[in-house]
Design a protein around this motif. Structure first.
Motif, PDB file in Angstrom:
ATOM      1  N   ARG B  14       0.809  -1.162  -0.216  1.00  0.00           N
ATOM      2  CA  ARG B  14      -0.049  -0.034   0.012  1.00  0.00           C
ATOM      3  C   ARG B  14       0.887   1.262   0.147  1.00  0.00           C
ATOM      4  O   ARG B  14       0.422   2.468  -0.134  1.00  0.00           O
ATOM      5  CB  ARG B  14      -0.894  -0.139   1.228  1.00  0.00           C
ATOM      6  N   LYS B  15       2.161   1.058  -0.137  1.00  0.00           N
ATOM      7  CA  LYS B  15       3.098   2.358   0.024  1.00  0.00           C
ATOM      8  C   LYS B  15       4.073   1.792  -1.283  1.00  0.00           C
ATOM      9  O   LYS B  15       4.839   0.878  -1.192  1.00  0.00           O
ATOM     10  CB  LYS B  15       3.663   2.444   1.233  1.00  0.00           C
ATOM     11  N   TYR B  16       4.203   2.844  -2.078  1.00  0.00           N
ATOM     12  CA  TYR B  16       5.114   2.732  -3.187  1.00  0.00           C
ATOM     13  C   TYR B  16       6.138   3.960  -3.359  1.00  0.00           C
ATOM     14  O   TYR B  16       5.889   5.099  -2.866  1.00  0.00           O
ATOM     15  CB  TYR B  16       4.043   2.657  -4.515  1.00  0.00           C
ATOM     16  N   CYS B 117      -1.063  -4.374  -4.950  1.00  0.00           N
ATOM     17  CA  CYS B 117      -2.245  -4.581  -4.137  1.00  0.00           C
ATOM     18  C   CYS B 117      -3.617  -4.825  -4.988  1.00  0.00           C
ATOM     19  O   CYS B 117      -3.946  -3.902  -5.775  1.00  0.00           O
ATOM     20  CB  CYS B 117      -2.595  -3.291  -3.576  1.00  0.00           C
ATOM     21  N   TRP B 118      -4.201  -5.731  -4.975  1.00  0.00           N
ATOM     22  CA  TRP B 118      -5.572  -6.148  -5.500  1.00  0.00           C
ATOM     23  C   TRP B 118      -6.449  -5.421  -4.936  1.00  0.00           C
ATOM     24  O   TRP B 118      -6.726  -5.261  -3.736  1.00  0.00           O
ATOM     25  CB  TRP B 118      -5.767  -7.820  -5.251  1.00  0.00           C
ATOM     26  N   LEU B 119      -7.212  -4.623  -5.813  1.00  0.00           N
ATOM     27  CA  LEU B 119      -8.338  -3.620  -5.397  1.00  0.00           C
ATOM     28  C   LEU B 119      -9.683  -4.410  -5.557  1.00  0.00           C
ATOM     29  O   LEU B 119     -10.007  -4.722  -6.613  1.00  0.00           O
ATOM     30  CB  LEU B 119      -8.357  -2.511  -6.202  1.00  0.00           C
ATOM     31  N   GLY B 120     -10.379  -4.430  -4.440  1.00  0.00           N
ATOM     32  CA  GLY B 120     -11.625  -4.917  -4.486  1.00  0.00           C
ATOM     33  C   GLY B 120     -12.697  -3.737  -4.063  1.00  0.00           C
ATOM     34  O   GLY B 120     -13.914  -3.810  -4.422  1.00  0.00           O
ATOM     35  N   ALA B 121     -12.145  -2.659  -3.577  1.00  0.00           N
ATOM     36  CA  ALA B 121     -13.085  -1.429  -3.055  1.00  0.00           C
ATOM     37  C   ALA B 121     -13.052  -0.330  -4.106  1.00  0.00           C
ATOM     38  O   ALA B 121     -11.891   0.496  -4.201  1.00  0.00           O
ATOM     39  CB  ALA B 121     -12.619  -0.896  -1.818  1.00  0.00           C
ATOM     40  N   PHE B 122     -13.739  -0.714  -5.244  1.00  0.00           N
ATOM     41  CA  PHE B 122     -13.766   0.757  -6.261  1.00  0.00           C
ATOM     42  C   PHE B 122     -15.324   0.613  -6.593  1.00  0.00           C
ATOM     43  O   PHE B 122     -15.969  -0.336  -6.470  1.00  0.00           O
ATOM     44  CB  PHE B 122     -12.837   0.322  -7.073  1.00  0.00           C
ATOM     45  N   ASP B 123     -15.622   1.618  -7.135  1.00  0.00           N
ATOM     46  CA  ASP B 123     -17.005   1.983  -7.634  1.00  0.00           C
ATOM     47  C   ASP B 123     -16.822   1.579  -9.277  1.00  0.00           C
ATOM     48  O   ASP B 123     -16.313   2.402  -9.924  1.00  0.00           O
ATOM     49  CB  ASP B 123     -17.418   3.299  -7.426  1.00  0.00           C
ATOM     50  N   GLU B 124     -17.371   0.488  -9.519  1.00  0.00           N
ATOM     51  CA  GLU B 124     -17.128   0.151 -10.927  1.00  0.00           C
ATOM     52  C   GLU B 124     -17.644   1.062 -12.149  1.00  0.00           C
ATOM     53  O   GLU B 124     -17.016   1.473 -12.986  1.00  0.00           O
ATOM     54  CB  GLU B 124     -17.708  -1.383 -11.079  1.00  0.00           C
ATOM     55  N   MET B 142      -9.049  -4.484 -10.245  1.00  0.00           N
ATOM     56  CA  MET B 142      -8.046  -3.770 -10.382  1.00  0.00           C
ATOM     57  C   MET B 142      -6.942  -4.119  -9.617  1.00  0.00           C
ATOM     58  O   MET B 142      -7.087  -4.541  -8.327  1.00  0.00           O
ATOM     59  CB  MET B 142      -8.317  -2.241 -10.486  1.00  0.00           C
ATOM     60  N   PHE B 143      -5.638  -3.643  -9.963  1.00  0.00           N
ATOM     61  CA  PHE B 143      -4.521  -3.737  -9.029  1.00  0.00           C
ATOM     62  C   PHE B 143      -3.456  -2.563  -9.179  1.00  0.00           C
ATOM     63  O   PHE B 143      -3.190  -2.062 -10.461  1.00  0.00           O
ATOM     64  CB  PHE B 143      -3.940  -5.142  -9.078  1.00  0.00           C
ATOM     65  N   THR B 144      -2.970  -2.391  -8.221  1.00  0.00           N
ATOM     66  CA  THR B 144      -1.814  -1.316  -8.441  1.00  0.00           C
ATOM     67  C   THR B 144      -0.553  -2.050  -8.301  1.00  0.00           C
ATOM     68  O   THR B 144      -0.319  -3.159  -8.146  1.00  0.00           O
ATOM     69  CB  THR B 144      -1.662  -0.433  -6.928  1.00  0.00           C
ATOM     70  N   LEU B 145       0.552  -1.294  -9.044  1.00  0.00           N
ATOM     71  CA  LEU B 145       1.704  -1.959  -9.394  1.00  0.00           C
ATOM     72  C   LEU B 145       2.987  -0.900  -9.155  1.00  0.00           C
ATOM     73  O   LEU B 145       2.990   0.155  -9.727  1.00  0.00           O
ATOM     74  CB  LEU B 145       1.895  -2.569 -10.600  1.00  0.00           C
ATOM     75  N   GLY B 146       4.156  -1.103  -8.664  1.00  0.00           N
ATOM     76  CA  GLY B 146       5.077  -0.320  -8.618  1.00  0.00           C
ATOM     77  C   GLY B 146       6.149  -0.997  -7.533  1.00  0.00           C
ATOM     78  O   GLY B 146       5.911  -2.176  -7.046  1.00  0.00           O
ATOM     79  N   TYR B 147       7.090  -0.106  -7.187  1.00  0.00           N
ATOM     80  CA  TYR B 147       8.185  -0.755  -6.174  1.00  0.00           C
ATOM     81  C   TYR B 147       7.843  -0.275  -4.881  1.00  0.00           C
ATOM     82  O   TYR B 147       7.506   0.684  -4.433  1.00  0.00           O
ATOM     83  CB  TYR B 147       9.718  -0.133  -6.248  1.00  0.00           C
ATOM     84  N   ALA B 148       7.798  -1.511  -4.004  1.00  0.00           N
ATOM     85  CA  ALA B 148       7.225  -1.194  -2.632  1.00  0.00           C
ATOM     86  C   ALA B 148       7.978  -0.155  -1.880  1.00  0.00           C
ATOM     87  O   ALA B 148       9.313  -0.302  -1.811  1.00  0.00           O
ATOM     88  CB  ALA B 148       7.316  -2.686  -1.837  1.00  0.00           C
TER      89      ALA B 148
END
Lengths: 170, 170
Positions: B14-16, B117-124, B142-148
């Motif tokens: 959750r932090k990138y 981070c796999w995201l399940g909390a979004f307004d489609e 959706m998922f976020t991607l980057g260096y932790a």
């Protein structure tokens, strides 16, 4: 085997040798599901490992006659113990959670030299009868597991250019 | 990195860091989705790679204010182009198919040293507005991607004995 190699080598295996799956390998596959992520880390799941020949034969009937279910030495049924929860994105958490867990298991099985086939063609009600699964439990996925007795080519896939967009849907 | 190591090391990040994701790594992650299995090999999917800062900020709003979506250099939206198809087991094929594809991508990202981070909390609906996604297309994940920029411990998991049954549900 690295992750990309496992993803590349994985095939849906429909012919199996009779050789049993070693306990150590089975444990590692189940451990891959155990540590998989789930919505809010709720882990509302159970995994039934079926090896008994008669039970597997009953699962063939519950799977529209798919013979591979009788031939593979193991079938694992992925069960949800909380099937009403919907994530804010609108998806049932259990379908996504169990799909992740099974995805991890099939890749780990590939790494261990085992073949798998994800089953979507089964009668959930009949599977629940065969495996004594209570009424409120859902079974979103099952998969067969064992040593492959075939070496199929990868089926054709779309090009990356046809499935990837940048910034917006086009 | 072997598969089991990737499964073990994966965390929801959750932090990138602000560092960009190299194109070569991004391509390998998308390739992992491209060759993933789907029901009847239909591959009814599109993946939107979002890097633009303003678009990501709009996705924060569409994700109930989750700041990580603005901080991660990349968010990938997994879209289905055939969302009515139900498998014989009773599950929507698109939810399972896209969950497999995203599972493969997050493990490949882990192998490449990236956090997700796999995201399940979004307004489609809002996500679809932000990304110009047509009305009949669904966005199950959706998922976020980057260096932790964090190194979280694994969250507690149930024991294997509590989640595995043999032969029948108990």
């Amino acid at each position: 085997m690295d992750v990309f190699e496992a993803i590349s080598k994985r095939r849906s295996i429909r012919k199996y040798k009779s050789a049993e799956v070693e306990d150590e390998k089975l444990q590692k596959i189940l451990e891959s599901a155990r540590i998989a992520p789930s919505a809010a880390n709720r882990q509302e799941w159970k995994f039934i490992v079926v090896k008994d020949a008669e039970t597997r034969q009953n699962l063939v009937e519950a799977s529209y006659g798919q013979k591979l279910v009788g031939e593979a030495p193991v079938t694992i049924a992925a069960c949800s113990t909380e099937s009403e929860r919907v994530m804010p994105c609108g998806q049932y958490a259990y379908t996504v959670d169990l799909s992740i867990a099974v995805s991890f298991m099939i890749l780990e099985a590939t790494e261990l030299g085992l073949g798998t086939c994800w089953l979507g063609a089964f009668d959930e009600g009949k599977v629940k009868e065969v495996l004594d699964i209570p009424g409120d439990i859902r079974v979103p996925a099952m998969f067969t597991l064992g040593y492959a007795d075939e070496n199929p080519d990868q089926r054709p896939r779309k090009d990356l250019n046809d499935i990837v967009f940048h910034e917006k849907y086009q």
